[in-house]
Design a protein around this motif. Sequence first.
Motif, PDB file in Angstrom:
ATOM      1  N   HIS A  70       4.930  -1.376   3.577  1.00  0.00           N
ATOM      2  CA  HIS A  70       4.093  -0.348   2.959  1.00  0.00           C
ATOM      3  C   HIS A  70       4.853   0.976   2.972  1.00  0.00           C
ATOM      4  O   HIS A  70       5.937   1.063   3.543  1.00  0.00           O
ATOM      5  CB  HIS A  70       2.769  -0.220   3.717  1.00  0.00           C
ATOM      6  CG  HIS A  70       2.042  -1.517   3.825  1.00  0.00           C
ATOM      7  ND1 HIS A  70       1.510  -2.166   2.740  1.00  0.00           N
ATOM      8  CD2 HIS A  70       1.801  -2.318   4.905  1.00  0.00           C
ATOM      9  CE1 HIS A  70       0.946  -3.299   3.128  1.00  0.00           C
ATOM     10  NE2 HIS A  70       1.121  -3.417   4.430  1.00  0.00           N
ATOM     11  N   LEU A  86      -3.841   2.140   5.432  1.00  0.00           N
ATOM     12  CA  LEU A  86      -2.594   1.508   5.848  1.00  0.00           C
ATOM     13  C   LEU A  86      -2.817   0.665   7.101  1.00  0.00           C
ATOM     14  O   LEU A  86      -2.137  -0.325   7.335  1.00  0.00           O
ATOM     15  CB  LEU A  86      -1.530   2.573   6.158  1.00  0.00           C
ATOM     16  CG  LEU A  86      -1.019   3.396   4.978  1.00  0.00           C
ATOM     17  CD1 LEU A  86      -0.268   4.627   5.472  1.00  0.00           C
ATOM     18  CD2 LEU A  86      -0.117   2.546   4.085  1.00  0.00           C
ATOM     19  N   LYS A 100       0.851  -1.194   0.000  1.00  0.00           N
ATOM     20  CA  LYS A 100       0.000   0.000   0.000  1.00  0.00           C
ATOM     21  C   LYS A 100       0.886   1.243   0.000  1.00  0.00           C
ATOM     22  O   LYS A 100       1.865   1.307   0.741  1.00  0.00           O
ATOM     23  CB  LYS A 100      -0.875   0.020   1.246  1.00  0.00           C
ATOM     24  CG  LYS A 100      -1.820  -1.170   1.356  1.00  0.00           C
ATOM     25  CD  LYS A 100      -2.659  -1.024   2.611  1.00  0.00           C
ATOM     26  CE  LYS A 100      -3.082  -2.389   3.134  1.00  0.00           C
ATOM     27  NZ  LYS A 100      -3.781  -2.276   4.425  1.00  0.00           N
TER      28      LYS A 100
END
Length: 270
Positions: A229, A268, A2
């Motif tokens: 991420h 997230l 992400k």
Amino acid sequence: MKVAIRDDDTCYFTAPDELARVYHDVWDRVPICLATVPFAIGYERQGIPREHWHSGEAFALDRNPALTSALQELVASRRATIALHGYTHQDFRGGYEFQAAPDPERRVADGLRYLRDTLGAAISVFVPPHNASSKRGLSAVGSAGLNILGSILSFRPSMRPWDWKTPANWWRVRRFRRATRRTKADRLVYPYVLRYADHAEFGCHSLIPGTTLQELTGHFDEAWNLGGHFCLATHYWEVDESMRMVLLRFLDYAARKNDVKFVAAEELFA
Ligand SMILES: [Zn+2]
């Protein structure tokens, strides 16, 4: 993986055009998490009129109706999400707002209610002003159920409120330092979400004047290789055309990688 973007300091002093100038061709690709100050008190920075640097006057966001309606539209069209960025963002003699304010609990509760009511936004993230917070500030944010997007909060148990998950998280970060051959002095943005008892935290990489595309892609590649991420944090008021180009090229670079999904910063923590 992400990938998200956080932009700090939207407040009464923000003209909607300034946000559009930076993000008009970005927010349809990636929603921007606008870390917003509900009752801004001026301090010395570009974009705040000099007469308010030391006036001490608090300006409610909705005293700027053009901004308020622009933000409502951005939220409704999913181009932006809203995070709470302090209450006044003022500096105290003893430190930054969430290090030194006498009433961080009230500031979180009132700020949250005000932004939710004013903007119709669901808010689940807190960004500490200047990325700094005391133990009590962290407790206030965690108790309110907000996740923290930070950059330089300490992982050390002695610097944090008591929480049964803190020692394990500290060990995780230590192991990560060792595995990536970092010393204590080396800068580190841990690329995974850290879950504490009442909230979660994730660190951001900064885009500031002088940040190069190579630096960003280097940090990005490391997080990508580790299955982590990535969140990029900046301030619209210091983004000039050359910084904007770095941002756009970085997004192009990230978009070419496998398995990259641009998300709102709140995701997230999902
Ligand atoms: Zn700020």
